[in-house]
Design a protein around this motif. Sequence first.
Motif, mmCIF file in Angstrom:
data_model
loop_
_atom_site.group_PDB
_atom_site.id
_atom_site.type_symbol
_atom_site.label_atom_id
_atom_site.label_comp_id
_atom_site.label_asym_id
_atom_site.label_seq_id
_atom_site.Cartn_x
_atom_site.Cartn_y
_atom_site.Cartn_z
ATOM 1 N N ASN A 158 0.864 -1.461 0.330
ATOM 2 C CA ASN A 158 -0.170 -0.291 0.345
ATOM 3 C C ASN A 158 1.550 1.197 0.186
ATOM 4 N N ARG A 159 2.291 1.282 1.288
ATOM 5 C CA ARG A 159 2.393 2.784 0.642
ATOM 6 C C ARG A 159 4.004 1.802 0.902
ATOM 7 N N VAL A 160 5.342 3.523 0.660
ATOM 8 C CA VAL A 160 6.750 2.418 0.175
ATOM 9 C C VAL A 160 7.390 4.014 1.231
ATOM 10 N N GLU A 161 7.731 3.945 2.018
ATOM 11 C CA GLU A 161 8.359 5.197 3.037
ATOM 12 C C GLU A 161 9.720 5.356 2.687
ATOM 13 N N LEU A 162 10.580 6.593 2.138
ATOM 14 C CA LEU A 162 11.705 6.648 3.264
ATOM 15 C C LEU A 162 12.180 7.155 4.249
ATOM 16 N N LYS A 163 12.422 6.973 5.701
ATOM 17 C CA LYS A 163 12.608 7.219 6.480
ATOM 18 C C LYS A 163 13.757 8.206 6.784
ATOM 19 N N ALA A 164 14.699 8.284 6.167
ATOM 20 C CA ALA A 164 15.507 8.936 6.754
ATOM 21 C C ALA A 164 16.748 8.323 5.697
ATOM 22 N N ILE A 165 17.856 9.499 5.208
ATOM 23 C CA ILE A 165 18.711 9.697 3.811
ATOM 24 C C ILE A 165 19.623 10.140 4.457
ATOM 25 N N GLU A 166 20.796 9.391 5.127
ATOM 26 C CA GLU A 166 22.365 9.843 5.549
ATOM 27 C C GLU A 166 22.907 10.002 4.538
ATOM 28 N N PRO A 167 23.436 10.640 3.712
ATOM 29 C CA PRO A 167 24.689 10.856 3.082
ATOM 30 C C PRO A 167 26.451 10.558 4.035
ATOM 31 N N PRO A 168 27.338 10.752 3.423
ATOM 32 C CA PRO A 168 28.555 10.689 4.387
ATOM 33 C C PRO A 168 28.976 11.543 5.410
ATOM 34 N N THR A 169 30.104 11.685 5.862
ATOM 35 C CA THR A 169 29.939 12.455 7.235
ATOM 36 C C THR A 169 30.837 13.900 6.565
ATOM 37 N N SER A 170 31.510 13.354 5.698
ATOM 38 C CA SER A 170 32.428 14.590 5.191
ATOM 39 C C SER A 170 31.116 15.851 4.566
ATOM 40 N N ILE A 171 30.264 14.936 3.113
ATOM 41 C CA ILE A 171 29.652 15.308 2.084
ATOM 42 C C ILE A 171 28.247 16.360 3.540
ATOM 43 N N GLN A 172 27.719 15.550 4.755
ATOM 44 C CA GLN A 172 26.527 16.331 5.517
ATOM 45 C C GLN A 172 27.891 17.643 6.055
ATOM 46 N N ASP A 173 29.250 17.530 6.425
ATOM 47 C CA ASP A 173 29.483 18.860 6.789
ATOM 48 C C ASP A 173 29.969 20.116 5.273
ATOM 49 N N SER A 174 29.782 19.099 4.562
ATOM 50 C CA SER A 174 30.440 20.755 3.193
ATOM 51 C C SER A 174 28.510 21.234 3.131
ATOM 52 N N MET A 175 27.774 20.169 2.918
ATOM 53 C CA MET A 175 26.036 20.548 2.705
ATOM 54 C C MET A 175 25.901 21.914 3.867
ATOM 55 N N GLU A 176 26.485 21.603 5.368
ATOM 56 C CA GLU A 176 26.057 22.591 6.767
ATOM 57 C C GLU A 176 26.836 24.003 6.451
ATOM 58 N N LYS A 177 27.584 24.146 5.955
ATOM 59 C CA LYS A 177 28.541 24.829 5.499
ATOM 60 C C LYS A 177 27.818 25.882 4.111
ATOM 61 N N GLN A 178 27.491 24.696 3.455
ATOM 62 C CA GLN A 178 26.827 25.576 2.384
ATOM 63 C C GLN A 178 25.375 26.263 2.170
ATOM 64 N N MET A 179 25.133 25.841 3.598
ATOM 65 C CA MET A 179 23.254 25.968 3.762
ATOM 66 C C MET A 179 24.284 27.336 5.019
ATOM 67 N N ARG A 180 25.019 27.124 5.911
ATOM 68 C CA ARG A 180 25.344 28.656 6.879
ATOM 69 C C ARG A 180 24.796 29.622 5.682
ATOM 70 N N ALA A 181 26.388 29.532 4.211
ATOM 71 C CA ALA A 181 26.790 30.804 3.774
ATOM 72 C C ALA A 181 25.419 31.234 3.447
ATOM 73 N N ASP A 182 24.350 30.229 2.049
ATOM 74 C CA ASP A 182 23.590 30.415 1.864
ATOM 75 C C ASP A 182 23.190 32.076 2.456
ATOM 76 N N ARG A 183 22.964 31.163 4.326
ATOM 77 C CA ARG A 183 21.395 31.850 5.032
ATOM 78 C C ARG A 183 22.139 33.581 5.874
ATOM 79 N N ASP A 184 23.611 33.285 5.327
ATOM 80 C CA ASP A 184 24.628 34.356 5.439
ATOM 81 C C ASP A 184 24.304 35.135 4.835
ATOM 82 N N LYS A 185 24.067 34.787 3.357
ATOM 83 C CA LYS A 185 24.066 35.865 2.092
ATOM 84 C C LYS A 185 22.675 36.312 1.790
ATOM 85 N N ARG A 186 21.600 35.810 2.418
ATOM 86 C CA ARG A 186 20.499 36.179 2.339
ATOM 87 C C ARG A 186 19.958 37.082 2.863
#
Length: 319
Positions: A158-186
């Motif tokens: 009836n239904r299929v759900e993805l509970k979590a998608i966890e990328p590697p730790t290095s990618i998570q750090d890079s994504m957090e830095k990018q998100m922080r830079a985007d927030r600072d830019k905005r």
Amino acid sequence: MEPVIIVLIILVVLVFIALIKTIQVIPQASAAIVERFGRYTRTLNAGLNIVVPFIDTIRNRIDLREQVVPFPPQPVITQDNLVVNIDTVIYYQVTDARAATYEVASYIQAIEQLTVTTLRNIIGGMDLERTLTSREEINAALRGVLDEATGKWGIRVNRVELKAIEPPTSIQDSMEKQMRADRDKRAAILQAEGVRQSEILRAEGEKQSQILRAEGEAKAAALRAEGEAQAVRTVFEAIHAGDPDQKLLSYQYLQMLPKIAEGDANKLWIVPSEIGDALKGLSGAMGNFGGMGGGSGGNGGTSGGVVPAQERREKPSID
């Protein structure tokens, strides 16, 4: 007698056991598979059912309600060669108890392995960014494959759900830095926009204030000029209505001389040339007054020290 009693007791026990095996109560939303001598006979539905004791046996009892099965995280490689761990949850329901019993050995394990392989095929054609933002697309594709494959097993996904998608730790750090830079830019952009809007509003306010002030000063000047013009017009009309002569004008001119000389800043006072004419007119007026008071009525004679008008006109004016 004792062996007979023992036999009777054994028969009663066997009858009681046979009754128990004969009457089968199946709960609601459940089903039972009946085999006779190891061969499928029928499916028992919910309620009271009668079977042949010692011949018919209950092979399996199946819950027909919708089931929820979480699967442990599975490592999946994306199109850009990044390993992500994905947790999945499957909502399924048994629609055919016979097929779920005889078509597959363990449908739970089969669904899990089919989910893993299908998920790897789907994620393998996506990069990381698309994987993180396309959950609905992945769910729909995964459900379509599972529902088609499990249909012959008597299972409906009836239904299929993805509970979590966890990328590697290095990618998570890079994504957090990018998100922080985007927030600072905005934030910087919003702050600059706020300052710009504030300056524009302040400039508009100053401009409007200057316009209103200029309009007020122009109206005040116009009203002031109109008032002065009305005052001059009133004085002019009053003078013409009174019909003054040269003597009165000379007298008024002399009265204004002290006001002209007033003030501490007036270090030098220049006597205008018109004062001579004023003095002549005033002296003539005074002579007329003297002639009226104590002079003789001879042929135009003068009295005292009054200078005749002919001689006064001959004197030079005071410069």
